[in-house]
Design an enzyme around this catalytic site. Structure first.
Site, PDB file in Angstrom:
ATOM      1  N   SER A 145     -35.990 -12.415 -11.316  1.00 36.74           N
ATOM      2  CA  SER A 145     -35.786 -11.668 -12.556  1.00 36.74           C
ATOM      3  C   SER A 145     -34.474 -10.907 -12.498  1.00 36.74           C
ATOM      4  O   SER A 145     -34.016 -10.495 -11.424  1.00 36.74           O
ATOM      5  CB  SER A 145     -36.930 -10.678 -12.762  1.00 36.74           C
ATOM      6  OG  SER A 145     -36.678  -9.817 -13.860  1.00 36.74           O
ATOM      7  N   TYR A 158     -42.094  -3.850  -9.492  1.00 35.32           N
ATOM      8  CA  TYR A 158     -41.813  -5.252  -9.833  1.00 35.32           C
ATOM      9  C   TYR A 158     -40.372  -5.606  -9.480  1.00 35.32           C
ATOM     10  O   TYR A 158     -40.101  -6.653  -8.893  1.00 35.32           O
ATOM     11  CB  TYR A 158     -42.067  -5.466 -11.325  1.00 35.32           C
ATOM     12  CG  TYR A 158     -41.667  -6.818 -11.851  1.00 35.32           C
ATOM     13  CD1 TYR A 158     -42.490  -7.920 -11.674  1.00 35.32           C
ATOM     14  CD2 TYR A 158     -40.471  -6.979 -12.552  1.00 35.32           C
ATOM     15  CE1 TYR A 158     -42.125  -9.163 -12.177  1.00 35.32           C
ATOM     16  CE2 TYR A 158     -40.103  -8.210 -13.052  1.00 35.32           C
ATOM     17  CZ  TYR A 158     -40.932  -9.303 -12.862  1.00 35.32           C
ATOM     18  OH  TYR A 158     -40.558 -10.534 -13.358  1.00 35.32           O
TER      19      TYR A 158
END
Length: 269
Positions: A145, A158
């Site tokens: 990501s 995350y």
């Protein structure tokens, strides 16, 4: 990607295959003639998707219901990679985020995030690279990501898990490259999937222009894989974001960091 010279078919194993970026990889590769091994927790959705793809494209589709946040789930997939027909492309797509900041989280939830986002990626990459390097052919795409390039969301772990995925993929990619095997981290920004909905994260405050289509993310990922890139950041707008996150002073990034996700049920104070 090129065909393994020892086989007449290409086979891809995709985790988190029933939704979002995983589903987009599944449909794109099926349309391109790949044989598929699909992994997800939901056995019913796996069966439904496999039936649809088999009927549409005429290739058998293997399914493996497995929870990759558990040792048993990882072991099932590892055995398939080791003992079944050769896997030429592994897409580690399964992952989660948490709808809570770290200070209000639990050790159990954080451990599950790490086991799925980090531990499973490590185990399946290792399982796939051993036969790939022996054959001198194959590739691994680890879905990371843009969040992994900085701490843009205060309290979120995350981003830390995705920083590991990107760094891991680059490092392992360097060691696999002499054997003719590619490893690439795919680092998209906000993408229209079920990911945020499943985590209970309200994304209504995120500007429309920031969103990507999963199909476009997959198209660019496969182009970058063919080019031999180790990190793929789809879309020019996110390439600019990553450049800023990599080179801007840390103090500046910390000053502008905020959570744009509008978490559901979270006290804002």
């Amino acid at each position: 990607m090129t065909l393994d010279p020892t086989t007449a078919e290409r086979r891809a194993l995709i985790t988190g295959a029933t939704a979002g970026i995983g589903a987009a990889f599944t449909r794109r590769l099926a349309a391109d003639g790949w044989h598929l091994v699909l992994v997800a927790r939901d056995a019913a959705r796996l069966t439904e998707l496999a039936t649809e793809l088999g009927s549409t494209y005429g290739h058998p589709v293997e399914t493996i219901p497995a929870d990759l946040s558990t040792d048993d789930g990882c072991a099932v997939v590892e055995r398939r990679i080791a003992d079944g027909s050769p896997v030429h492309l592994l897409v580690n797509n399964a992952g989660i985020s948490l709808n809570k900041p770290f200070l209000r989280s639990t050790a159990e939830d954080e451990a599950r995030l790490l086991r799925l986002n980090v531990h499973a990626v490590m185990r399946l990459t290792l399982a796939a690279l051993r036969p790939m390097t022996e054959r001198r052919n194959g590739a691994v795409i680890n879905v990371s990501s843009v969040a992994g390039f900085g701490t843009a969301m205060p309290g979120s772990t995350y981003s830390a898990s995705k920083a590991w995925v990107t760094n891991f993929s680059e490092s392992v990619g360097l060691s696999a490259r002499p054997f003719g095997v590619r490893v690439m981290a795919l680092c998209p920004g906000y993408t229209r999937t079920e990911f945020h909905q499943r985590a209970g994260i309200n994304m209504s405050k995120t500007p429309e222009w920031l969103w990507l289509r999963a199909e476009d993310v997959v198209d660019e990922a496969l182009r970058d894989l063919r080019k031999g890139k180790m990190v793929s950041v789809p879309a020019w707008k996110y390439k600019m974001v990553v450049a800023g996150m990599r080179h801007a002073p840390r103090r500046l990034l910390q000053a502008v960091a905020r959570d744009t996700r509008g978490r559901i049920g979270r006290d804002e104070h």
